[in-house]
Design an enzyme around this catalytic site. Structure first.
Site, short mmCIF file in Angstrom:
data_model
loop_
_atom_site.label_atom_id
_atom_site.label_comp_id
_atom_site.label_asym_id
_atom_site.label_seq_id
_atom_site.Cartn_x
_atom_site.Cartn_y
_atom_site.Cartn_z
N ARG A 172 16.25 36.09 64.91
CA ARG A 172 17.57 35.92 64.25
C ARG A 172 17.52 36.70 62.93
O ARG A 172 16.53 36.62 62.21
CB ARG A 172 17.89 34.45 63.99
CG ARG A 172 18.22 33.66 65.26
CD ARG A 172 18.80 32.29 64.94
NE ARG A 172 20.21 32.33 64.60
CZ ARG A 172 20.90 31.29 64.13
NH1 ARG A 172 20.28 30.13 63.94
NH2 ARG A 172 22.18 31.40 63.84
N ASP A 186 21.80 30.61 53.86
CA ASP A 186 20.85 31.33 54.72
C ASP A 186 20.19 32.50 54.02
O ASP A 186 19.08 32.90 54.38
CB ASP A 186 21.55 31.80 55.99
CG ASP A 186 21.74 30.65 56.95
OD1 ASP A 186 22.74 29.91 56.79
OD2 ASP A 186 20.87 30.44 57.82
N ASN A 212 26.18 31.94 54.49
CA ASN A 212 25.99 30.63 55.10
C ASN A 212 26.89 30.60 56.33
O ASN A 212 27.63 31.57 56.62
CB ASN A 212 26.33 29.51 54.10
CG ASN A 212 25.91 28.13 54.60
OD1 ASN A 212 24.75 27.96 55.02
ND2 ASN A 212 26.81 27.17 54.62
N ARG A 237 17.14 25.47 64.40
CA ARG A 237 18.06 26.32 63.63
C ARG A 237 18.12 25.77 62.21
O ARG A 237 17.55 24.72 61.92
CB ARG A 237 19.44 26.45 64.28
CG ARG A 237 19.97 25.30 65.05
CD ARG A 237 20.23 24.04 64.25
NE ARG A 237 21.08 24.32 63.11
CZ ARG A 237 21.19 23.58 62.03
NH1 ARG A 237 20.46 22.46 61.91
NH2 ARG A 237 21.97 23.90 61.02
N GLY A 238 18.81 26.53 61.33
CA GLY A 238 18.80 26.17 59.91
C GLY A 238 17.72 27.02 59.24
O GLY A 238 16.59 27.10 59.73
N ALA A 239 18.08 27.65 58.12
CA ALA A 239 17.22 28.67 57.52
C ALA A 239 15.78 28.20 57.25
O ALA A 239 14.81 28.81 57.73
CB ALA A 239 17.89 29.22 56.26
O1 MRU Z 1 23.33 28.99 62.82
P1 MRU Z 1 22.59 27.91 62.10
O2 MRU Z 1 22.85 26.53 62.65
O3 MRU Z 1 21.11 28.22 61.99
O4 MRU Z 1 23.18 27.94 60.65
C1 MRU Z 1 22.70 27.05 59.67
C2 MRU Z 1 23.38 27.15 58.37
O5 MRU Z 1 24.26 27.95 58.17
C3 MRU Z 1 22.86 26.26 57.27
O6 MRU Z 1 23.88 25.90 56.40
C4 MRU Z 1 21.78 27.02 56.51
O7 MRU Z 1 20.81 27.52 57.38
C5 MRU Z 1 21.14 26.20 55.47
S1 MRU Z 1 20.11 24.97 56.18
C6 MRU Z 1 19.32 24.12 54.97
#
Ligand code: MRU
Length: 338
Positions: free
Chosen positions: A85, A228, A238, A44-46
């Site tokens: 997603r 995101d 985000n 996870r994480g963009a």
């Molecule tokens: O649902 P997630 O854990 O994928 O959400 C992640 C976030 O909101 C992060 O802040 C975002 O992806 C930036 S990661 C460099």
């Protein structure tokens, strides 16, 4: 620390649903299973989702290389990954970049592998550049609040918001990082606190509802979060709770930054109203780790992200430099040279 590895045609992901209790790596050779890993948040994480999807397209190319309908097969794989997603635009950005590659090179698996490796490598390079630019806005002795996890685990490596914190810490500027726990899935508690502690960066964990009191007591000098998807006027999505932090920071006169690579900017959107916000299942709120956290069957509202209006941002930390208002202009023109 890293969450994504590619070796001998096998994609390995650090299972982030298990952290910090267990460091378990899972191996993938089928793009369909990678789409499932994105959906279930093994990864996870963009930026990390984008890098992972790029490798998944290499797996798809290897599977479909000898098929007469290679292009249609690849388009099907892309659609399956795109449906995993909806909010992080890096996913679609990486899929588009891979599509341009196979549309041009055909079933050249090696060429696609090089492209995925480049996407991964460039992500780390952008994070390091962001870290260097972002550290400059951190005052000496800073107490920094962050939300969710925008670190090495959420990217190809090093991190965006945590990259800024890492770089500022290396310069001796960070006296404390406050990590919001980030309900419902606790990415702040499980991942950010874990990542910073592993790097021996001072970190204190707080519940999400403690941020306002912490600010009111004068214990936060700066907020930095990830992103995101950012629209062309600077509005950005985000993790849910980011908007509340931005409002709190404005009320208390605390600088509020987001850090993001250019792969997170969606210039097709004029503002944040068009950002698709993922709604996740009720069980994530009603239960945690198998334990009931609310009455069975109780209705739940569980948006995974919120949209923060650009007016609440002090600056946008990018790999090209720090952007300041007016954002519609600075996002188009880049950081000022002065
Ligand atoms: O649902 P997630 O854990 O994928 O959400 C992640 C976030 O909101 C992060 O802040 C975002 O992806 C930036 S990661 C460099």
């Amino acid at each position: 620390m890293e969450a994504i590895r590619w070796k001998d045609g096998v994609l390995s992901l650090l299972d982030q649903t298990r952290l910090p209790a267990e460091e378990r790596w899972l191996d993938y050779t089928d793009y369909r299973e990678v789409a499932g890993a994105i959906r279930t948040m093994v990864v996870r994480g963009a930026p990390a989702i984008g890098v992972t999807a790029a490798y998944a397209m290499v797996l798809a190319a290897r599977e479909g290389a000898d098929r007469a309908d290679f292009a249609a097969f690849m388009a099907g794989a892309r659609d399956a990954l795109a449906a995993s997603r909806p909010t992080a635009v890096n996913l679609f950005w990486a899929l588009d970049r891979m599509a341009r590659c196979w549309e041009k090179a055909g079933a050249d698996v090696l060429r696609l592998e090089q492209e995925a490796l480049a996407i991964h490598r460039e992500d780390v390079e952008m994070n390091r550049a962001m870290g260097a630019f972002g550290a400059a806005v951190v005052p000496p002795g800073a107490r920094i609040l962050t939300h969710c996890n925008a670190g090495a685990l959420a990217t190809g490596g090093y991190g965006t918001a945590l990259g800024v914190i890492r770089a500022a810490h290396a310069q001796g500027k960070v006296s404390m990082v406050y990590a919001d726990e980030t309900r419902p899935l606790l990415q702040g508690a499980r991942l950010t606190a874990y990542e910073l502690a592993a790097d021996r960066i001072p970190v204190t964990l707080i519940c999400d509802d403690m941020a306002g009191a912490l600010m009111a007591q004068g214990k936060v000098d700066l907020v930095v979060v990830g992103c995101d998807r950012m629209a062309s006027n600077g509005d950005f999505a985000n993790k849910i709770g980011t908007y509340s932090l931005a409002v709190l920071a404005r009320h208390h006169g605390i600088p509020f930054y987001t850090a993001l690579p250019s792969s997170t900017i969606d210039l097709s959107l004029p503002d944040g109203s068009g950002i698709p916000v993922e709604q996740r299942g009720a069980e994530e709120v009603r239960r945690f780790a198998g334990t009931a956290t609310g009455p069975e069957g109780i209705p739940v509202w569980n948006p995974s992200f919120d949209v923060t209006p650009h007016q609440l941002l002090t600056g946008i930390i990018t790999e090209r430099g720090v952007l300041y208002p007016p954002f519609p202009q600075s996002l188009k023109e880049g950081p000022s040279k002065t």
